[in-house]
Design a protein around this motif. Structure first.
Motif, short mmCIF file in Angstrom:
data_model
loop_
_atom_site.label_atom_id
_atom_site.label_comp_id
_atom_site.label_asym_id
_atom_site.label_seq_id
_atom_site.Cartn_x
_atom_site.Cartn_y
_atom_site.Cartn_z
N MET A 144 0.85 -1.20 0.00
CA MET A 144 0.00 0.00 0.00
C MET A 144 0.88 1.25 0.00
O MET A 144 1.84 1.34 0.76
CB MET A 144 -0.91 0.01 1.24
CG MET A 144 -1.77 1.26 1.38
SD MET A 144 -2.81 1.20 2.86
CE MET A 144 -1.57 1.46 4.16
N GLU A 145 0.55 2.18 -0.86
CA GLU A 145 1.24 3.47 -0.87
C GLU A 145 0.33 4.53 -0.27
O GLU A 145 -0.84 4.63 -0.64
CB GLU A 145 1.62 3.87 -2.31
CG GLU A 145 2.40 5.18 -2.36
CD GLU A 145 2.83 5.54 -3.78
OE1 GLU A 145 3.53 6.56 -3.93
OE2 GLU A 145 2.47 4.80 -4.72
N VAL A 146 0.86 5.31 0.65
CA VAL A 146 0.11 6.41 1.26
C VAL A 146 0.54 7.72 0.61
O VAL A 146 1.74 8.01 0.51
CB VAL A 146 0.35 6.47 2.78
CG1 VAL A 146 -0.33 7.70 3.39
CG2 VAL A 146 -0.16 5.21 3.45
N GLN A 147 -0.46 8.46 0.13
CA GLN A 147 -0.19 9.76 -0.49
C GLN A 147 -1.22 10.77 0.02
O GLN A 147 -2.40 10.70 -0.33
CB GLN A 147 -0.28 9.68 -2.02
CG GLN A 147 0.84 8.93 -2.69
CD GLN A 147 0.73 9.01 -4.21
OE1 GLN A 147 -0.21 9.59 -4.76
NE2 GLN A 147 1.69 8.42 -4.90
N ASP A 148 -0.78 11.67 0.89
CA ASP A 148 -1.62 12.78 1.35
C ASP A 148 -2.99 12.31 1.84
O ASP A 148 -4.03 12.82 1.44
CB ASP A 148 -1.80 13.80 0.22
CG ASP A 148 -2.38 15.12 0.72
OD1 ASP A 148 -2.18 15.44 1.91
OD2 ASP A 148 -3.04 15.81 -0.07
N GLY A 149 -2.99 11.33 2.74
CA GLY A 149 -4.23 10.86 3.35
C GLY A 149 -5.02 9.88 2.51
O GLY A 149 -6.12 9.48 2.90
N LYS A 150 -4.49 9.48 1.37
CA LYS A 150 -5.12 8.46 0.54
C LYS A 150 -4.30 7.17 0.61
O LYS A 150 -3.09 7.21 0.83
CB LYS A 150 -5.23 8.92 -0.92
CG LYS A 150 -6.23 10.06 -1.12
CD LYS A 150 -7.65 9.63 -0.81
CE LYS A 150 -8.64 10.74 -1.10
NZ LYS A 150 -10.02 10.33 -0.77
N PHE A 151 -4.98 6.05 0.39
CA PHE A 151 -4.34 4.75 0.57
C PHE A 151 -4.50 3.94 -0.71
O PHE A 151 -5.61 3.56 -1.08
CB PHE A 151 -4.98 4.04 1.76
CG PHE A 151 -4.95 4.88 3.01
CD1 PHE A 151 -3.86 4.84 3.86
CD2 PHE A 151 -5.99 5.74 3.30
CE1 PHE A 151 -3.81 5.64 4.99
CE2 PHE A 151 -5.95 6.55 4.42
CZ PHE A 151 -4.85 6.49 5.27
N ILE A 152 -3.37 3.72 -1.38
CA ILE A 152 -3.39 3.08 -2.70
C ILE A 152 -2.86 1.66 -2.57
O ILE A 152 -1.67 1.46 -2.31
CB ILE A 152 -2.53 3.87 -3.70
CG1 ILE A 152 -2.95 5.35 -3.72
CG2 ILE A 152 -2.63 3.26 -5.09
CD1 ILE A 152 -1.96 6.26 -4.41
N ILE A 153 -3.74 0.68 -2.73
CA ILE A 153 -3.27 -0.70 -2.75
C ILE A 153 -2.74 -0.97 -4.15
O ILE A 153 -3.41 -0.71 -5.16
CB ILE A 153 -4.37 -1.70 -2.32
CG1 ILE A 153 -3.80 -3.12 -2.28
CG2 ILE A 153 -5.61 -1.60 -3.17
CD1 ILE A 153 -4.66 -4.12 -1.54
N LYS A 154 -1.52 -1.47 -4.20
CA LYS A 154 -0.77 -1.49 -5.46
C LYS A 154 -1.01 -2.76 -6.28
O LYS A 154 -1.26 -3.84 -5.75
CB LYS A 154 0.72 -1.35 -5.16
CG LYS A 154 1.09 -0.10 -4.36
CD LYS A 154 0.77 1.18 -5.11
CE LYS A 154 1.72 1.38 -6.29
NZ LYS A 154 1.44 2.67 -6.99
N LYS A 155 -0.91 -2.56 -7.58
CA LYS A 155 -0.94 -3.66 -8.53
C LYS A 155 0.11 -4.70 -8.13
O LYS A 155 1.22 -4.36 -7.73
CB LYS A 155 -0.62 -3.12 -9.93
CG LYS A 155 -0.48 -4.17 -11.01
CD LYS A 155 -0.10 -3.51 -12.34
CE LYS A 155 0.12 -4.54 -13.42
NZ LYS A 155 0.51 -3.90 -14.72
N GLY A 156 -0.26 -5.99 -8.20
CA GLY A 156 0.63 -7.06 -7.80
C GLY A 156 0.34 -7.59 -6.41
O GLY A 156 0.87 -8.63 -6.01
#
Length: 224
Positions: A144-156
């Motif tokens: 998971m990448e955190v960017q400015d209060g957002k949570f991005i679960i990554k491809k793969g």
């Protein structure tokens, strides 16, 4: 046991609230007076939450004790998070008096979500990891990448089939192949990102960890 109303009001000063009590029959007059005239040289008071409870004198004293360090001397004003007060009051046994358009449960859920959103920004931007075992699928891994209060679960990342009745709408965006996510998904909370990986409700604060192996809940606790 004396029954009466305990209430909290916001003020024109951000982060400053008034906690008080009144007899049930005096609530409307008390609110109108405070909203019109202010209190302790502070104006812009606005009713936010009120509940009728048993032993209302004792409950107000309890609140005063809990937040004594945040109290403005010789007043009923406190420099505390409004949503925290509402969260506490809405957990009391009693009849909600204000607001009249929402239930206690709805109010509690709303302010809890708002408080948690503030905590999201305590998590530093960067990459976090989920690793757990599943009886059917074995070792489950996700990034998971955190960017400015957002949570991005990554491809793969692993993306298991949903095993519960509830399913967040973000899960519908998942494109998978052999239970592996084929696209990034931007989530509104770490728990939703964890759900996408595991296919069930999961406390994202405890399962997502930084490169040192510490859960992201560490950032929330360190800032309390």
């Amino acid at each position: 046991m004396a029954k009466g109303i305990v209430y909290v009001m916001s003020t024109v000063v951000n982060g400053l609230v008034k906690i008080g009590k009144t007899q049930t029959g005096q609530f409307s007059n008390r609110m109108n007076s405070l909203e019109r005239n202010g209190y302790f040289n502070v104006v812009g008071l606005k009713r936010e939450f009120a509940i009728e409870v048993e032993d209302y004198d004792e409950k107000e004293i309890l609140l005063d004790d809990i937040f004594s360090k945040s109290r403005i001397e010789n007043s009923e004003l406190f420099a505390v998070d409004l949503n925290l007060i509402i969260q506490l009051l809405s957990s009391f046994e009693g009849r909600q008096v204000y607001p009249v358009t929402e239930t206690k449960e709805q109010v509690f859920d709303k302010v809890t979500e708002e408080r948690e959103k503030k905590d999201y920004y305590k998590i530093p931007d960067g990459i976090y990891f989920l690793e757990t075992k599943n009886k059917q699928f074995g070792l489950i891994k996700a990034t998971m990448e955190v960017q400015d209060g957002k949570f991005i679960i990554k491809k793969g990342s692993n993306c298991l089939p949903v095993t519960e009745g509830y399913c967040p709408s973000k899960r519908n965006e998942a494109i998978t192949k052999d239970n592996v996510l084929q696209n990034d998904i931007i989530c509104d909370s770490p728990s939703i990102a964890a759900f996408i990986a595991r296919g069930k409700n999961t406390n994202g604060w405890t399962i997502w960890k930084n490169a040192s192996g510490k859960p992201i809940d560490t950032y929330r606790k360190n800032n309390e």
